[in-house]
Design an enzyme around this catalytic site. Structure first.
Site, short mmCIF file in Angstrom:
data_model
loop_
_atom_site.label_atom_id
_atom_site.label_comp_id
_atom_site.label_asym_id
_atom_site.label_seq_id
_atom_site.Cartn_x
_atom_site.Cartn_y
_atom_site.Cartn_z
N CYS A 288 0.63 -0.89 -0.40
CA CYS A 288 -0.12 -0.14 -0.04
C CYS A 288 0.64 1.24 0.14
O CYS A 288 2.12 1.38 -0.25
CB CYS A 288 -0.84 -0.17 1.25
SG CYS A 288 0.09 -0.41 2.76
N ALA A 289 0.31 2.53 0.99
CA ALA A 289 1.28 3.64 -0.02
C ALA A 289 2.26 3.81 1.26
O ALA A 289 3.56 4.19 0.94
CB ALA A 289 0.01 4.29 1.40
#
Length: 458
Positions: free
Chosen positions: A26-27
């Protein structure tokens, strides 16, 4: 260390390639589905260069690297493990198999609503701009600016069932375009649009002895979710028995006609009832428990984050926006996130270890921008007392924003970015949000400083 070197050292600490079922990111985090987590050497992983923490949650083992780093490490990790060409759906399925039913439901709702967040945020900001034009009289009430911005700002909510239809179909393994058609059926112009026409009474259609209310589902959530789930079952079942030669003709036709009838005759009314029941319950708690509800929700939200269930709240918030036009839950969640950042900031200033400071400062800033997992798992939960201080800070801030009736006109943003969807509801609303922000941050910071924490030693 280079990204390739980090990946090479990380793989054996995870139990080897054969112990890694799938991987994505993810980020900020490398997300892994592990066959046997007892083979993981968590303490050594956390000592690796660039690693800011590691934890197991919601069927995944997650290694925190931070924004701008995780994608580079993942690229090297994918090559090292041979997982570079894997299907993301397979990762999702592998992850869900390791979850309990409640966690699987929460993850499913999260996967459906997270892709829709940009559209909702954009609509919220457009509503704010429209409100400012009207409130300050910058243009005439019948100006073309008003007409066009009204169209732009309400569009996402009017076609929300279509957006959910596409996203939910992907999550349930169905054809997303068939999902869009079902969403279109439930928002067809022949149906009364409650988003625009308010309390206008719908017409009724007599269908095989049943009185069917011609009411649309614009802006609703539960009806389309139930309809797409049923649609996915019908489509998958048909594909198992229909010969390939006529699949294109038979499957879409039968899927749409069956799901359409079921949606309009049964699922829609049931979904509206369930949605109204949920909204009524929340409004009752909010209006009667007052700031106590804010204290409880704000104080426990970070505990919910630990389970990963918090992503499923987007569905509830979307329902609130559709029914009453505001989201009073998001400011509470924001207070909890801000408090985690405040506690992490205190850890940064009080810590004597360079490694702790290196993790605490950027993770705290990340929390102020709405992403709390790095500070929770990398710092506060690790030292326990800062996490407790953050829970108290979240409770104080949550109680305040509920007491002052702070609300937002969208969902998805917390912390500093949330100012953009709080400000459109008025200067008082914004001021009270900022006061709550300060209360949460200060309370968590001071309590962490006073309680202290014991750093691990080699």
């Amino acid at each position: 260390m280079t990204n390739e070197e980090i990946a090479k050292q990380l793989v054996p600490l995870l139990g080897g390639k054969e112990n890694i079922l799938s991987a994505t990111h993810c980020a900020t985090r490398l997300r892994l589905v592990i066959d046997d987590e007892s083979k993981i050497n968590k303490s050594e992983i956390e000592k690796l260069d660039q690693v800011k923490g590691a934890f197991s949650s919601a069927g995944q083992f997650q290694v925190i690297f931070g924004t701008g780093i995780v994608n580079k490490v993942y690229a090297a990790f994918a090559i090292e493990t041979g997982l570079g060409n894997q299907d993301t759906n397979k990762h999702s399925e592998a992850m869900k198999k390791k979850m309990n039913p409640f966690a699987r439901l929460a993850r499913t709702l999260s996967n459906i609503f997270v892709p829709i967040i940009p559209a909702i945020v954009a609509s919220g900001l457009l509503m704010g701009l429209l409100g400012m034009l009207r409130a300050f009289g910058w243009v005439e009430p019948d100006s073309s600016w008003i007409v066009l911005l009204d169209m732009f700002s309400s569009a996402a909510f009017i076609i929300l069932p279509i957006l959910i239809g596409i996203s939910a179909s992907k999550e349930f393994g169905a054809n997303p375009y068939l999902g869009a058609v079902i969403g279109g059926i439930m928002t067809h112009p022949i149906l009364l649009n409650p988003w625009i026409l308010g309390n206008t009474e719908p017409e009724f259609l007599n269908f095989i002895g049943l009185n069917v209310a011609l009411i649309g589902y614009q802006g609703t959530v539960i009806p389309i979710l139930l309809a797409i789930y049923i649609m996915s079952k019908i489509e998958k079942g048909l594909r198992k028995v229909v010969p390939n030669a006529i699949d294109l003709l038979v499957v879409p036709f039968v899927t749409i006609i069956l799901t359409g009838f079921i949606a309009i005759l049964a699922i829609g009314p049931l979904g509206l009832f369930l949605g109204d029941l949920l909204t009524t319950t929340l409004n009752f708690v909010y209006n009667n428990a007052g700031f106590l509800a804010g204290i409880i929700f704000g104080g426990t939200y970070s505990l919910i984050v630990l389970t990963g269930v918090h992503h499923s709240f987007h569905a509830i918030e979307a329902g609130l926006l559709a029914s009453i036009g505001i989201n009073y839950l998001l400011p509470i969640w924001s207070m909890a996130n801000i408090a985690q950042g405040g506690a992490g900031l205190a850890v940064f200033f009080k810590s004597k270890k360079a490694k702790t400071k290196e993790i605490a400062l950027p993770s705290s800033l990340s929390a102020f921008l709405g992403i709390t997992e790095p500070i929770i798992f990398g710092v506060n939960l690790k030292y326990r007392k800062p996490f407790i201080a953050a829970l108290i800070g979240g409770a104080i801030g949550g109680g305040y924003v509920v007491f002052m009736n702070v609300a937002a006109n969208a969902f998805g943003l917390t912390g500093i970015p949330m100012i953009a969807i709080v400000a459109p509801l008025g200067a008082t609303n914004l001021l009270n949000y900022l006061v709550g922000f300060a209360l949460s941050l200060t309370t968590a910071f001071v309590l962490t400083w006073v309680l202290g924490f014991k750093e691990e030693t080699e």
